[in-house]
Design a protein around this motif. Sequence first.
Motif, PDB file in Angstrom:
ATOM      1  N   VAL A  65      27.055  11.066  70.414  1.00  0.00           N
ATOM      2  CA  VAL A  65      25.788  11.356  69.950  1.00  0.00           C
ATOM      3  C   VAL A  65      25.027  10.215  69.188  1.00  0.00           C
ATOM      4  O   VAL A  65      25.743   9.817  67.853  1.00  0.00           O
ATOM      5  CB  VAL A  65      25.539  12.569  69.122  1.00  0.00           C
ATOM      6  CG1 VAL A  65      24.298  12.895  68.569  1.00  0.00           C
ATOM      7  CG2 VAL A  65      25.994  13.960  70.031  1.00  0.00           C
ATOM      8  N   ASP A  66      24.094   9.426  69.497  1.00  0.00           N
ATOM      9  CA  ASP A  66      23.678   8.306  68.649  1.00  0.00           C
ATOM     10  C   ASP A  66      22.988   8.997  67.189  1.00  0.00           C
ATOM     11  O   ASP A  66      22.320   9.875  67.198  1.00  0.00           O
ATOM     12  CB  ASP A  66      22.554   7.574  69.238  1.00  0.00           C
ATOM     13  CG  ASP A  66      23.068   6.616  70.358  1.00  0.00           C
ATOM     14  OD1 ASP A  66      24.288   6.429  69.986  1.00  0.00           O
ATOM     15  OD2 ASP A  66      22.397   6.232  71.193  1.00  0.00           O
ATOM     16  N   GLY A  67      23.444   8.194  66.145  1.00  0.00           N
ATOM     17  CA  GLY A  67      22.789   8.763  64.920  1.00  0.00           C
ATOM     18  C   GLY A  67      23.905   9.589  63.917  1.00  0.00           C
ATOM     19  O   GLY A  67      23.404   9.923  62.763  1.00  0.00           O
ATOM     20  N   ILE A  68      25.052  10.130  64.496  1.00  0.00           N
ATOM     21  CA  ILE A  68      26.189  10.597  63.683  1.00  0.00           C
ATOM     22  C   ILE A  68      26.963   9.470  63.284  1.00  0.00           C
ATOM     23  O   ILE A  68      27.704   9.152  64.216  1.00  0.00           O
ATOM     24  CB  ILE A  68      26.874  11.606  64.616  1.00  0.00           C
ATOM     25  CG1 ILE A  68      25.672  12.581  65.443  1.00  0.00           C
ATOM     26  CG2 ILE A  68      27.751  12.357  63.663  1.00  0.00           C
ATOM     27  CD1 ILE A  68      25.193  13.854  64.367  1.00  0.00           C
ATOM     28  N   ASP A  84      27.295   5.005  64.328  1.00  0.00           N
ATOM     29  CA  ASP A  84      26.426   4.305  63.339  1.00  0.00           C
ATOM     30  C   ASP A  84      25.328   5.444  62.798  1.00  0.00           C
ATOM     31  O   ASP A  84      24.873   6.193  63.900  1.00  0.00           O
ATOM     32  CB  ASP A  84      25.594   2.974  63.817  1.00  0.00           C
ATOM     33  CG  ASP A  84      26.517   2.021  63.903  1.00  0.00           C
ATOM     34  OD1 ASP A  84      27.461   1.908  62.945  1.00  0.00           O
ATOM     35  OD2 ASP A  84      26.291   1.148  64.997  1.00  0.00           O
ATOM     36  N   GLY A  85      24.890   5.459  61.893  1.00  0.00           N
ATOM     37  CA  GLY A  85      24.002   6.711  61.369  1.00  0.00           C
ATOM     38  C   GLY A  85      24.436   7.277  60.127  1.00  0.00           C
ATOM     39  O   GLY A  85      25.488   7.145  59.752  1.00  0.00           O
ATOM     40  N   GLU A 114      23.014  14.963  55.345  1.00  0.00           N
ATOM     41  CA  GLU A 114      22.881  13.610  55.341  1.00  0.00           C
ATOM     42  C   GLU A 114      23.585  12.766  54.065  1.00  0.00           C
ATOM     43  O   GLU A 114      23.670  13.279  52.971  1.00  0.00           O
ATOM     44  CB  GLU A 114      21.161  13.548  54.631  1.00  0.00           C
ATOM     45  CG  GLU A 114      20.323  12.441  55.105  1.00  0.00           C
ATOM     46  CD  GLU A 114      18.893  12.854  55.033  1.00  0.00           C
ATOM     47  OE1 GLU A 114      18.287  13.717  54.199  1.00  0.00           O
ATOM     48  OE2 GLU A 114      18.219  12.176  55.648  1.00  0.00           O
ATOM     49  N   GLY A 115      24.143  11.601  54.656  1.00  0.00           N
ATOM     50  CA  GLY A 115      24.897  10.945  53.700  1.00  0.00           C
ATOM     51  C   GLY A 115      26.363  11.274  53.846  1.00  0.00           C
ATOM     52  O   GLY A 115      27.044  11.894  54.950  1.00  0.00           O
TER      53      GLY A 115
END
Length: 290
Positions: A65-68, A84-85, A114-115
């Motif tokens: 999953v892109d973004g995790i 990446d993400g 987030e973070g």
Amino acid sequence: MPTGAGDHEAVLDDLFETLAGLAPEIRASLPGRRVKSDETNPSGETRLEADAYADELIEDALREVDGIGTYASEEQAEPIDIGDGELSVACDPLDGSSNIKPNSPMGTIVAVYEGDLPGDGDSLVPAAFVLFGPILTMSVARDGRLYEANVNDGEIDVIDDDVTLPEEPTVYGMGGRVPDWTEGFAAFIDEVEQEYKLRYGGAMVADVNQVLTYGGIFSYPALQSSPNGKLRLQFEGIPMAYITECAGGVSSDGGQSILEVEATGLHQRVPVHLGNEQLIDRVETHLAGD
Ligand code: F6P
């Protein structure tokens, strides 16, 4: 309460589609994995083969999953880098897995922060659980609303796009041995058992889903032997609190919303009370005297 998904809509869509796609596979893996492994998880509990398998399956799928950027699980000591993400996923791969032996319901809980982890309620974006009950469902709290979906063949089929706690409570369920409860919690239960029906099955997802369905309260309280109770803040407390609050309910650690508890450790525990406001107010009043 966390405000919403912001720029992450596409990542979250992908994430929940992935989770729904995995759910039938996790369920199908359960019959052959009822046995205990020789290992314990970072909280010292015996792992079942099913816990380890579900954890591996989810970790591998989320790598796609892109973004995790980060994956953390109740089954692993530290968060791991999976891409990446700036989003981090905290997961309880099989919540209530001791229910596998008596063939009772259990679930998967996912919290997206987030973070970096540990994250607190302010950094939570959405949260969700899959419920492996007689029906395979997924409940997703996102942008302040809770929806419930059937997961047929791994597809999300929304059956209620705005799940709301009934105004009148009906059920209560609580963990911990009675002699280990605090005086305040025991006094609270003395009251509610005169008014409501006890329902407790030993898997948080299923027990909270009863409260979401019928109204009432779920508690895993502070115990005399364990002042922070049993449940984990990152993996269970925060996501299930957000899910309950999105359905119009209230969460509490005994004195404040669980979404306000400061996160200091990945496997930190927290007392949990979730349900109708009137019952959360009452439990807080009793606990204030402890
Ligand atoms: O943390 C795992 C868990 O199985 C929860 O799902 C559940 O609420 C709780 O532990 C059950 O604990 P007990 O067996 O002490 O009732």
